[in-house]
Structures are given as structure tokens and as C-alpha cells.
Design a protein around this motif. Sequence first.
Motif, mmCIF file in Angstrom:
data_model
loop_
_atom_site.group_PDB
_atom_site.id
_atom_site.type_symbol
_atom_site.label_atom_id
_atom_site.label_comp_id
_atom_site.label_asym_id
_atom_site.label_seq_id
_atom_site.Cartn_x
_atom_site.Cartn_y
_atom_site.Cartn_z
ATOM 1 N N ALA A 1 1.730 9.303 -5.813
ATOM 2 C CA ALA A 1 2.092 10.667 -5.434
ATOM 3 C C ALA A 1 2.966 11.324 -6.486
ATOM 4 O O ALA A 1 2.958 12.555 -6.650
ATOM 5 N N GLU A 2 3.715 10.513 -7.215
ATOM 6 C CA GLU A 2 4.620 11.035 -8.239
ATOM 7 C C GLU A 2 3.920 11.267 -9.567
ATOM 8 O O GLU A 2 4.515 11.838 -10.493
ATOM 9 N N ALA A 3 2.681 10.832 -9.693
ATOM 10 C CA ALA A 3 1.964 10.881 -10.974
ATOM 11 C C ALA A 3 1.057 12.100 -11.046
ATOM 12 O O ALA A 3 0.350 12.429 -10.089
ATOM 13 N N GLU A 4 1.064 12.753 -12.204
ATOM 14 C CA GLU A 4 0.174 13.874 -12.445
ATOM 15 C C GLU A 4 -1.163 13.404 -13.023
ATOM 16 O O GLU A 4 -2.205 13.994 -12.753
ATOM 17 N N ARG A 5 -1.101 12.348 -13.836
ATOM 18 C CA ARG A 5 -2.305 11.852 -14.515
ATOM 19 C C ARG A 5 -2.378 10.332 -14.380
ATOM 20 O O ARG A 5 -2.245 9.598 -15.360
ATOM 21 N N PRO A 6 -2.603 9.830 -13.172
ATOM 22 C CA PRO A 6 -2.702 8.371 -13.009
ATOM 23 C C PRO A 6 -4.050 7.863 -13.503
ATOM 24 O O PRO A 6 -5.047 8.589 -13.501
ATOM 25 N N ALA B 1 0.835 -1.209 0.000
ATOM 26 C CA ALA B 1 0.000 0.000 0.000
ATOM 27 C C ALA B 1 0.868 1.257 0.000
ATOM 28 O O ALA B 1 0.575 2.231 -0.714
ATOM 29 N N GLU B 2 1.926 1.245 0.788
ATOM 30 C CA GLU B 2 2.808 2.418 0.831
ATOM 31 C C GLU B 2 3.529 2.616 -0.493
ATOM 32 O O GLU B 2 3.726 3.763 -0.941
ATOM 33 N N GLU B 3 3.918 1.525 -1.153
ATOM 34 C CA GLU B 3 4.581 1.642 -2.449
ATOM 35 C C GLU B 3 3.600 2.167 -3.501
ATOM 36 O O GLU B 3 3.969 3.023 -4.325
ATOM 37 N N LEU B 4 2.385 1.691 -3.471
ATOM 38 C CA LEU B 4 1.382 2.170 -4.414
ATOM 39 C C LEU B 4 1.108 3.652 -4.191
ATOM 40 O O LEU B 4 1.022 4.436 -5.145
ATOM 41 N N GLY C 1 -6.982 1.896 2.975
ATOM 42 C CA GLY C 1 -7.984 2.651 3.706
ATOM 43 C C GLY C 1 -7.444 3.347 4.937
ATOM 44 O O GLY C 1 -8.067 4.286 5.452
ATOM 45 N N GLU C 2 -6.294 2.895 5.415
ATOM 46 C CA GLU C 2 -5.677 3.511 6.587
ATOM 47 C C GLU C 2 -4.714 4.640 6.225
ATOM 48 O O GLU C 2 -4.208 5.332 7.101
ATOM 49 N N LEU C 3 -4.471 4.822 4.927
ATOM 50 C CA LEU C 3 -3.558 5.871 4.476
ATOM 51 C C LEU C 3 -4.343 7.066 3.960
ATOM 52 O O LEU C 3 -5.441 6.933 3.438
ATOM 53 N N ALA C 4 -3.734 8.225 4.076
ATOM 54 C CA ALA C 4 -4.330 9.428 3.509
ATOM 55 C C ALA C 4 -3.998 9.491 2.023
ATOM 56 O O ALA C 4 -2.944 9.000 1.594
ATOM 57 N N PRO C 5 -4.867 10.064 1.213
ATOM 58 C CA PRO C 5 -4.547 10.213 -0.210
ATOM 59 C C PRO C 5 -3.218 10.963 -0.368
ATOM 60 O O PRO C 5 -3.000 11.972 0.307
ATOM 61 N N PRO C 6 -2.343 10.501 -1.234
ATOM 62 C CA PRO C 6 -1.029 11.133 -1.359
ATOM 63 C C PRO C 6 -1.074 12.500 -2.011
ATOM 64 O O PRO C 6 -0.137 13.286 -1.859
ATOM 65 N N ARG C 7 -2.145 12.783 -2.770
ATOM 66 C CA ARG C 7 -2.308 14.093 -3.388
ATOM 67 C C ARG C 7 -3.730 14.183 -3.948
ATOM 68 O O ARG C 7 -4.530 13.266 -3.776
ATOM 69 N N ARG C 8 -4.037 15.274 -4.623
ATOM 70 C CA ARG C 8 -5.365 15.475 -5.206
ATOM 71 C C ARG C 8 -5.238 15.568 -6.724
ATOM 72 O O ARG C 8 -4.390 16.276 -7.242
ATOM 73 N N TRP C 9 -6.083 14.797 -7.415
ATOM 74 C CA TRP C 9 -6.123 14.866 -8.875
ATOM 75 C C TRP C 9 -7.472 15.442 -9.280
ATOM 76 O O TRP C 9 -8.525 14.896 -8.928
ATOM 77 N N GLU C 10 -7.456 16.519 -10.028
ATOM 78 C CA GLU C 10 -8.682 17.203 -10.403
ATOM 79 C C GLU C 10 -9.151 16.761 -11.791
ATOM 80 O O GLU C 10 -8.965 17.457 -12.782
#
Length: 538
Positions: free
Chosen positions: A197-202, A189-192, A322-331
Motif C-alpha cells: 500500500a505504501e509503494a507507488e511502483r512495486p 499477508a497483512e504485513e505484505l 485471497g481474503e484481503l482486498a487489494p490495498p490500492r490500484r497500480w496502473e
Amino acid sequence: MATVAEVVAQELRTAGVDRAFGLPGGEVLALIDALRRAGIAFTLCRHEAVAGIAAGVYGKLRRTAGVAVATLGPGAANLLLAVSNAWLDREPLLAITADLPASWPPSHTHQRLPLHDIYRPVTKHVEAVTPLDPHRPVRRALIACTREPLGPSYLTLSAEDAVRPACILHEESLALRPAATAQDARVAAEELARRLAEAERPLVVIGLGVRPENAPGLRRWLAAWHLPVAVTPKAKGLVDERDPAIDFVGVVGGMAIDDLMVEAVQQADLLVGFGFDPVEVDKTWHAHRPVLWVLESAQATGLLPRRDLLLVDHHALLAALGELAPPRRWECPFQEVQAERAAIAAGKSRAPAQGLAPVRIVEALAAVLPAETIVTTDVGSHKYLFGQFWPSRHPETFWMSNGLSGMGYGLAAAIGAKLARPAAPVLAVLGDGGFSMVCQELETARRIGAPVIVLVIADRSYSLIRIGQENRGLPRYGVDFEPIDSVLVAQACGCAGTVARTPDELAAAARQALAANEAGLPFVIEVPLDPDAYRPIV
């Protein structure tokens, strides 16, 4: 003392098999009678391929192996199509056919085929059942069928051995071999999360390697992280395509408007292949784009780079995510693609110049049929249409032959699905070409109590091939045929039907079909369509 056939039947019943599909032959009569006495219903079909396809769908929905029975020679040859479909579409099918007795001389070549050699390349397990410990090959075959990735097994039983006394020397059970060692779910989960987090358009691509029981956790994760998601056709329904909380991009894997879907794939800087199986994709982008494969079985790992593979139990992984916070926000990075897809689905873009637009067929039916309706499609332009635009909302409610893409699948799968889930409406979508291959199975559906709705899109052509000819600058040749009155065919098989030429007529016909199904009667709806109407979307 039990006979070999009786042992086979009892092993199947113990494994939860309550129904077998097939055609009789003199060489399998003892087995069919043993199935009857063990409480396993035998569903007589009109063709072995139909029996095998129906069995595969039935078994997958019932969480056990689907069983198909055929005789030797031509019966075994006909069943090969269904086994090939189960091999590429990951369906748990146990095919059992007769074979010539081992005691017969090699010079007896009548109906003799090298069946084990023929079946071995497209099955997970092949074995002959003999009087010595006949329960063991059955158990081995069942284990192979139901272990991920699901797939077919093949057993032979000669008529001579079937009636002999079983000789049981080894009573111990056969345990399921442990699967490949999975990675720690928290670490995965941490690796995913790090890669995302490094992706702009996953883009998360959900495939048939996701078990339906993981759909709730998958949906929660996608909604909480607001991740763009696409599905392959066999994974439709794992996410609710109409849920506003899900950033649904579309269906990838060679369906309608595939150029638009490939555009989204090309725009993505990270593809997360969650249960994604390349067998569903008819292009090679999965080999050239950055994919992080998230699998829980080794279905594709032999072909994939280990550095981009997370082999992990999906249920545990989703719990850890489910225990991790989203690494970033994609709009909504694919909103232009989504807007174009929505416009096409609404008939506001790429519409034919005249006549009924294919997307209107989907729209009219989706407005009437309940969300839990199981849809099965045959192969052709209509498969592309429904694969992309049917709004699947629940797991295991959309079925097609995609890995093999064999015609004849739609009605057979519908029969298997209706027997497995009798309370759910079942819609089989066929072209008139595919309908003519299997229409006799309407009698099967009526006789066995499988009232399904059969939509026949009648374009009097193998339209997908016709469009392919034209795209290559070839003359139209060998693809068109005369009209077939599918309503009269339905009536000849003891079923009912009607013709619908407009969306309003189609909606009314769907309501009529639901009422007929409630009364136990299969119902055919024929929709005439100009084959050129498919051109804007395929």
C-alpha cells in the motif's frame, strides 16, 4: 540376509526412485545389479556429468530424489559438475559413487581421492554406506535432497562393503526434521499488504523458491491485485507470460535485454521477492534495492536482514491474501519497459542489420510447439534469448543451468525431462559449441526411448564470450571454430535432422520434428546464425 547393496536399492525403491542414471565401473557392479533386481531401471549415459544433470531434472519432476551412480576416481570426479549444478540450481540429486575399501592400506593411492572432502562443500549431506545400518545413511541423504531448499547429497559405497551382509541394529525410521518456524499466514499477508500500500511502483519478483503446486494461487493473487510481476529464469511458467490478466514485466536475472530489466528493477520502490533466490542473479542489485523477502524455506535467510523477511508457508499466505482486498490500484507502472520488451520480442527493435534475427527463432517455434512443451537450454547466447523471450505458460516447463551456468546442461536436462514426462514434447536449445560437448548423448536419447527435439543454433563461435571480448576492447581470440554438421552427427547416432535457415523453414522443421518424436525418434534442427546477430539483445 540382504547385502548392503540390496538394502541401498530397496531404500531407494521405497522412497519412490524408479530410475537411476550413470556409467558402470567394476566397483559399482553389485549396486547396479541390486538396483535392477529392486525394479530400478539403470539408464546408461555417455558421461557422468550428463547422467547427474538428467537425474536431477528427472527427480525434481518426479517429486523424489534423482539418483546418479558412478565409479570411484574419474567417475566421481566427472560427476562433480552435476552435483555442483544441483547445489546452485536447487535440484534433488543423490550421487552415489564407489570408493576404496576402508580395509585397503593408505599406501594404495591408485584412483584414491578425498571424495568426502571434495563433495562436502557443495552438498547437503555426505556419508559412507557401510554394513552397519546401511539404510540409515540412505534415508538421511534422501531427506536432505528433498527438503527445501532442494539440493544434492552424496554417498560412497565400496565394492567390498556392497556385497557384505547388512547388519541392521536400528529399525526405526528417520523423521524429517521440522522446518524453521513460519510466521502466521494472516499476519504475514497483512504485513505484505501494508508494504504494498505504501509503494507507488512495486514489482513482485518470482523465484525458484516457489513450489509449482502454488502456481494457481499465485496467479489468482497477482491477477486480482493487478500487481506488476517479473520472474527469474528458473521460475518461468509459474505465471502465464501470455495471460492478459497478469501484468507481466519480464525475466530478471541476467537474460537478454538485461539492461532493460534492470531499469525496471531500479524504477521499483519495492521489490517483493516471492521465493526469490539470489543464486539466480548475476548482478548485485538485490543487495542494494528495497526487497521484502517472502520465503518459505531458509534458502537465503542467512544472508538477509530479518526485518525485511517474511518466512511463511506460501500456500497459506496466498490463501490469506485471497481474503484481503487489494490495498490500492497500480496502473501498469512499468508500461514503457513492457512496450520496449514487446517490440524487441516482435523483432521491431534492436534487430540485426541483416540475416536472421534471434527473436524470430523463438517466434517460429512458439507458433508450432504446444504450450505444454518443456524447454531446456544450454549455456550461451541462446540461453539469454530463450530465457527472456520464450513464452512459458505452465510450471516446470522451462529448465536451464542458471546458478552454476554450466555448458552441457541442455541435452542432459531434456533427456531427464522426457523420461519423467513422456507425453510432453521436449525442446533442447543448444549452441553448436555446447552441442559438440554432449552430442554423443543423442544415441542415449534414442536408445532409452527419450525422443526430444534438439535445436542447434550454429554460429561457429562461443558468441557470448566473443561479444564480451569486443565490449572490453580485446581482440577476438580463442572463441571461433569450424562448422560442425549437426545433422550428420544426429544421423550417425541413429537420429534424424534437418537444416532451417528461415522462420518458415524452422516452423516446418518443428512440425517434422514433432512427427519424428511421435515415431520415437530424436530430431535435430540446425539453424545457422551470424554470431553478431545476438549483439542487439545480449
